[in-house]
Design an enzyme around this catalytic site. Structure first.
Site, PDB file in Angstrom:
ATOM      1  N   HIS A  71       9.579  46.080  13.954  1.00  0.00           N
ATOM      2  CA  HIS A  71       9.056  46.957  14.882  1.00  0.00           C
ATOM      3  C   HIS A  71      10.434  47.859  15.642  1.00  0.00           C
ATOM      4  O   HIS A  71      10.023  48.498  16.664  1.00  0.00           O
ATOM      5  CB  HIS A  71       8.254  46.227  15.955  1.00  0.00           C
ATOM      6  N   ASN A  72      11.594  47.526  15.208  1.00  0.00           N
ATOM      7  CA  ASN A  72      12.465  48.128  16.117  1.00  0.00           C
ATOM      8  C   ASN A  72      12.661  49.707  15.662  1.00  0.00           C
ATOM      9  O   ASN A  72      13.089  50.047  14.448  1.00  0.00           O
ATOM     10  CB  ASN A  72      13.925  47.242  15.422  1.00  0.00           C
TER      11      ASN A  72
ATOM     12  N   GLU B 167       9.856  34.344  14.264  1.00  0.00           N
ATOM     13  CA  GLU B 167      11.321  33.953  14.624  1.00  0.00           C
ATOM     14  C   GLU B 167      12.271  33.508  13.491  1.00  0.00           C
ATOM     15  O   GLU B 167      11.992  33.203  12.455  1.00  0.00           O
ATOM     16  CB  GLU B 167      10.709  32.490  15.261  1.00  0.00           C
TER      17      GLU B 167
ATOM     18  N   ASP C  55      18.855  41.695   8.093  1.00  0.00           N
ATOM     19  CA  ASP C  55      19.330  40.833   9.203  1.00  0.00           C
ATOM     20  C   ASP C  55      20.771  41.282   9.181  1.00  0.00           C
ATOM     21  O   ASP C  55      21.268  41.343   8.065  1.00  0.00           O
ATOM     22  CB  ASP C  55      19.168  39.532   9.113  1.00  0.00           C
TER      23      ASP C  55
END
Length: 198
Positions: free
Chosen positions: A8-9, A39, A68
Site C-alpha cells: 500500500h506504499n 506482518e 523487501d
C-alpha cells in the site's frame, strides 16, 4: 500485461510504475480490492518478500511482485538489516528510524560509515516463484540531505554519484538505487521469459 505490487506504499508503487511505464501496467494492492499487509516475520529480506508476494498471489491471477529492502551498515554489524522498517519500533516513522541510526553512528568517522542498501524482489506467477536482488553501495552521513525519496534516503550518500538518494529526482534515483537495480534485472527476466507470462 499487468503486474500487481503487494504493497500500500504509494512511494514504492510510484517508483515501480515509473520504471515499467513503457512496458507493463503496474497496479497497487489497492487497485485489486481488499488486501491486508502482512506482518514481516521472516528472518531475512528474502523471506519477507516471499511472504508478501504469496499473500497477494492468492487473490489475483496477475503477475505479483513484492519487495523487501534492508539497509546494512558495516559498523553496526549489518544492522538494521531485516529490521530496517521498524528499527526504532513497530510504529516508527522514517524520521524515527533515521534519528536512531544517526545516534548509533554519532562520533563514528565517515570512512567507517559504509553501508549497502539491498532490495529483494519476489515474483510469483501461476505458482512459480522467482527471487531477484539489487543493491547499491554508499555511506551514512551525519545529517539528512535532500527533499525527495523516503525512508533512509536522506542519510544514504551514493558514493558514485556524490549525492544522497533524497537529493536525486525519481528519474535519477531509478538509474542508481538498490530497487532500480533489482527492477532492471526483473524487467530483463520478464522480457526474456515473456511467453511464460501470457
Amino acid at each position: 500485461m499487468k503486474i500487481v505490487v503487494a504493497t500500500h506504499n504509494k512511494h514504492k508503487v510510484d517508483e515501480i510504475r515509473e520504471f515499467f511505464k513503457d512496458d507493463f501496467e503496474v497496479l497497487s494492492a489497492d487497485d485489486i480490492g481488499s488486501y491486508d499487509e502482512i506482518e514481516e516475520t521472516g528472518d531475512t529480506i528474502e523471506e519477507n518478500a516471499l511472504l508478501k508476494a504469496r499473500s497477494l498471489a492468492n487473490l489475483t491471477d496477475y503477475i505479483v511482485i513484492a519487495d523487501d529492502t534492508g539497509l546494512f551498515v558495516d559498523y553496526l554489524d549489518g544492522k538494521p538489516g531485516v529490521y530496517s522498517a521498524r528499527f526504532a519500533g513497530s510504529n516508527a516513522t522514517y524520521e524515527d528510524n533515521n534519528r536512531k541510526l544517526l545516534r548509533l553512528l554519532e562520533g563514528v568517522p565517515i570512512e567507517k560509515r559504509k553501508a549497502t542498501f539491498r532490495t529483494v524482489v519476489a515474483l510469483i506467477y501461476k505458482g512459480k516463484e522467482t527471487i531477484i536482488e539489487g543493491k547499491v553501495e554508499g555511506t551514512i552521513l551525519d545529517s539528512p540531505r535532500g527533499q525527495f525519496g523516503f525512508g533512509y534516503d536522506p542519510v544514504f550518500f551514493v558514493d558514485k554519484v556524490g549525492k544522497t538518494l533524497a537529493e536525486l529526482t525519481l528519474e535519477e534515483k531509478n538509474e542508481v538505487s538498490h530497487r532500480a537495480n533489482a527492477l532492471k534485472k526483473l524487467k530483463e527476466y520478464l522480457k526474456n521469459n515473456l511467453e511464460d507470462f501470457k
